[in-house]
Motif scaffolding. Sequence first.
Motif, PDB file in Angstrom:
ATOM      1  N   GLN A   1      10.831   9.826  -5.614  1.00 23.91           N
ATOM      2  CA  GLN A   1      10.717   9.742  -4.154  1.00 23.91           C
ATOM      3  C   GLN A   1       9.718  10.748  -3.571  1.00 23.91           C
ATOM      4  OE1 GLN A   1      12.186   7.436  -1.884  1.00 23.91           O
ATOM      5  NE2 GLN A   1      12.384   6.374  -3.839  1.00 23.91           N
ATOM      6  N   ASP A   2       9.351  11.750  -4.374  1.00 19.35           N
ATOM      7  CA  ASP A   2       8.348  12.724  -3.906  1.00 19.35           C
ATOM      8  C   ASP A   2       6.928  12.153  -4.009  1.00 19.35           C
ATOM      9  OD1 ASP A   2       8.972  12.724  -6.690  1.00 19.35           O
ATOM     10  OD2 ASP A   2       7.748  14.534  -6.958  1.00 19.35           O
ATOM     11  N   VAL A   3       6.782  10.990  -4.631  1.00 20.06           N
ATOM     12  CA  VAL A   3       5.464  10.354  -4.772  1.00 20.06           C
ATOM     13  C   VAL A   3       5.394   9.170  -3.804  1.00 20.06           C
ATOM     14  CG1 VAL A   3       3.920   9.128  -6.372  1.00 20.06           C
ATOM     15  CG2 VAL A   3       5.337  11.014  -7.217  1.00 20.06           C
ATOM     16  N   VAL A   4       4.266   9.038  -3.114  1.00 15.21           N
ATOM     17  CA  VAL A   4       4.082   7.901  -2.203  1.00 15.21           C
ATOM     18  C   VAL A   4       3.591   6.693  -3.010  1.00 15.21           C
ATOM     19  CG1 VAL A   4       2.749   7.034  -0.225  1.00 15.21           C
ATOM     20  CG2 VAL A   4       3.511   9.419  -0.283  1.00 15.21           C
ATOM     21  N   LEU A   5       4.239   5.552  -2.817  1.00 19.76           N
ATOM     22  CA  LEU A   5       3.819   4.328  -3.519  1.00 19.76           C
ATOM     23  C   LEU A   5       3.328   3.305  -2.510  1.00 19.76           C
ATOM     24  CD1 LEU A   5       3.777   2.289  -5.938  1.00 19.76           C
ATOM     25  CD2 LEU A   5       6.168   1.778  -5.395  1.00 19.76           C
ATOM     26  N   ASN A   6       2.172   2.737  -2.774  1.00 17.78           N
ATOM     27  CA  ASN A   6       1.798   1.560  -1.991  1.00 17.78           C
ATOM     28  C   ASN A   6       1.258   0.462  -2.899  1.00 17.78           C
ATOM     29  OD1 ASN A   6      -0.629   3.221  -2.138  1.00 17.78           O
ATOM     30  ND2 ASN A   6      -1.559   1.662  -0.840  1.00 17.78           N
ATOM     31  N   ASP A   7       1.383  -0.778  -2.447  1.00 17.23           N
ATOM     32  CA  ASP A   7       0.931  -1.937  -3.238  1.00 17.23           C
ATOM     33  C   ASP A   7      -0.371  -2.450  -2.653  1.00 17.23           C
ATOM     34  OD1 ASP A   7       3.517  -2.299  -4.738  1.00 17.23           O
ATOM     35  OD2 ASP A   7       4.241  -2.570  -2.689  1.00 17.23           O
ATOM     36  N   MET A   8      -1.192  -3.008  -3.520  1.00 16.40           N
ATOM     37  CA  MET A   8      -2.453  -3.566  -3.032  1.00 16.40           C
ATOM     38  C   MET A   8      -2.797  -4.801  -3.874  1.00 16.40           C
ATOM     39  SD  MET A   8      -5.936  -1.362  -2.472  1.00 16.40           S
ATOM     40  CE  MET A   8      -5.408  -0.225  -1.220  1.00 16.40           C
ATOM     41  N   TYR A   9      -3.245  -5.861  -3.226  1.00 11.12           N
ATOM     42  CA  TYR A   9      -3.694  -7.024  -3.992  1.00 11.12           C
ATOM     43  C   TYR A   9      -5.015  -6.693  -4.682  1.00 11.12           C
ATOM     44  CZ  TYR A   9      -0.216  -9.532  -1.244  1.00 11.12           C
ATOM     45  OH  TYR A   9       0.948  -9.935  -0.659  1.00 11.12           O
ATOM     46  N   VAL A  10      -5.197  -7.270  -5.848  1.00  7.81           N
ATOM     47  CA  VAL A  10      -6.343  -6.857  -6.679  1.00  7.81           C
ATOM     48  C   VAL A  10      -7.695  -7.175  -6.023  1.00  7.81           C
ATOM     49  CG1 VAL A  10      -6.269  -8.962  -8.097  1.00  7.81           C
ATOM     50  CG2 VAL A  10      -7.317  -6.883  -9.016  1.00  7.81           C
ATOM     51  N   ASP A  11      -7.767  -8.275  -5.296  1.00  2.00           N
ATOM     52  CA  ASP A  11      -9.063  -8.601  -4.668  1.00  2.00           C
ATOM     53  C   ASP A  11      -9.398  -7.578  -3.581  1.00  2.00           C
ATOM     54  OD1 ASP A  11      -6.863  -9.606  -3.277  1.00  2.00           O
ATOM     55  OD2 ASP A  11      -7.788 -11.523  -2.738  1.00  2.00           O
ATOM     56  N   ASN A  12      -8.417  -7.234  -2.785  1.00  2.00           N
ATOM     57  CA  ASN A  12      -8.629  -6.186  -1.791  1.00  2.00           C
ATOM     58  C   ASN A  12      -8.944  -4.850  -2.472  1.00  2.00           C
ATOM     59  OD1 ASN A  12      -8.606  -4.776   0.679  1.00  2.00           O
ATOM     60  ND2 ASN A  12      -6.423  -4.323   0.477  1.00  2.00           N
ATOM     61  N   ALA A  13      -8.231  -4.556  -3.568  1.00  2.00           N
ATOM     62  CA  ALA A  13      -8.429  -3.284  -4.273  1.00  2.00           C
ATOM     63  C   ALA A  13      -9.869  -3.146  -4.774  1.00  2.00           C
ATOM     64  CB  ALA A  13      -7.459  -3.167  -5.436  1.00  2.00           C
TER      65      ALA A  13
END
Length: 356
Positions: free
Chosen positions: A210-222
């Motif tokens: 929980q001390d790490v921020v996680l975000n998701d990203m679609y590969v094309d946007n990435a």
Amino acid sequence: MRSIKIVSLPGDGIGQEVVASAVQVIEKVAPKFDLEISIEEHLFGGCSYDAHGEMLTEETLAACKNADAVLLGAVGGPKWENLPHNKKPEAALLKLRKELGLYANIRPAKVFDALADASSLKKDIIQGTDFVVVRELTGGIYFGQPRGYDEEKGWNTMVYEKYEVERIARQAFELARKRGKKVTSIDKANVLEVSQFWRQIVHEVHKDYQDVVLNDMYVDNAAMQVVRNPKQFDVIVTSNLFGDIISDISGMITGSLGMLPSASLGDKYALYEPIHGSAPDIAGQNKANPLATLASVAMMFENTLDLPEAGKLIYSAIEDTLSKGYRTGDIKSEGCKLASTTEMTEQILTSLDAVK
Ligand code: NAD
Ligand code: IPM
Ligand code: MN
């Protein structure tokens, strides 16, 4: 004095040239840290096929399993391109990774200040970029069954088991904890079920971090974001195929594929290799940039040999050589001192003596 055994697999094309450079650097650095290193060279890839009719012999595989670390150049080239698919050098590389259980491929993309002008992107966009791609390396579409092709169709399967996603996610979160505490998980969950599953498991593992921020990203946007604003990333975690593509894009941020190192880690073995290939267009011409391989050696000292100071020393020698203006052709700029592979290596060796 500690004794260490390294197996070197120069492989094909410029693999030969960059590993020759790395061997000199290892031999220069080891005694400074009281290490006795023996380097045993083995055939792997096209050169092994030419000699033995096999890309990866049992002998080479056994030697790798018997070593403290493996150093790989690159495999492949036009000469072996038309072999049946499962006989190609690239298939042997996948087999080696699988046999050694190297599921975590760590590919750091760091822009050296001296090279901020070498990228095709604007200096203010890339200067200060420092992120790491954690690529899953022994699963996904590279290994999924069924696979094949006939006259009417071709097919591959992208599949991930829960334990495979869990362990790579843990690697990414652990690494992020030591860095900027941010993980971006790259997938295609809007289209692929396997990616939806990936996302779900990464979020489950995240509960322990929980001390790490996680975000998701679609590969094309990435792919777009990596060139638009690379400084937004700290640790990227992604599947085998997406990681392959995203890490080559990252190469261009650092100026050249010839600058990006990697460590392939498993529970038992470790292999270090530049991310680039055998570069048939410049092979045998003493033009290859050895720095990706030398940085891979630095990672080997840091991880497997537990000598972060030795790794830092190699990075300092790279900085020093670049700041004196030495450049191989792939990173050349106006007014630089154009250097061959061997000249670049000599400069690094000189710097290694100067910095310590
Ligand atoms: P590549 O990475 O070999 O070369 C792409 C381009 O980058 C070429 O123009 C090359 O000259 C340049 N380049 C790459 N490394 C460089 C370096 N160290 N210094 C200067 N310039 C460098 O990719 P490719 O041409 O698509 O592939 C050639 C062969 O290598 C293929 O058979 C491929 O399958 C194989 N390959 C092997 C590995 C590996 O062994 N890990 C990785 C990638 C590709
Ligand atoms: C890499 C290469 C390999 C891969 C090929 C040569 C099998 O491109 O190491 O990035 O796709 O993993
Ligand atoms: Mn690749």
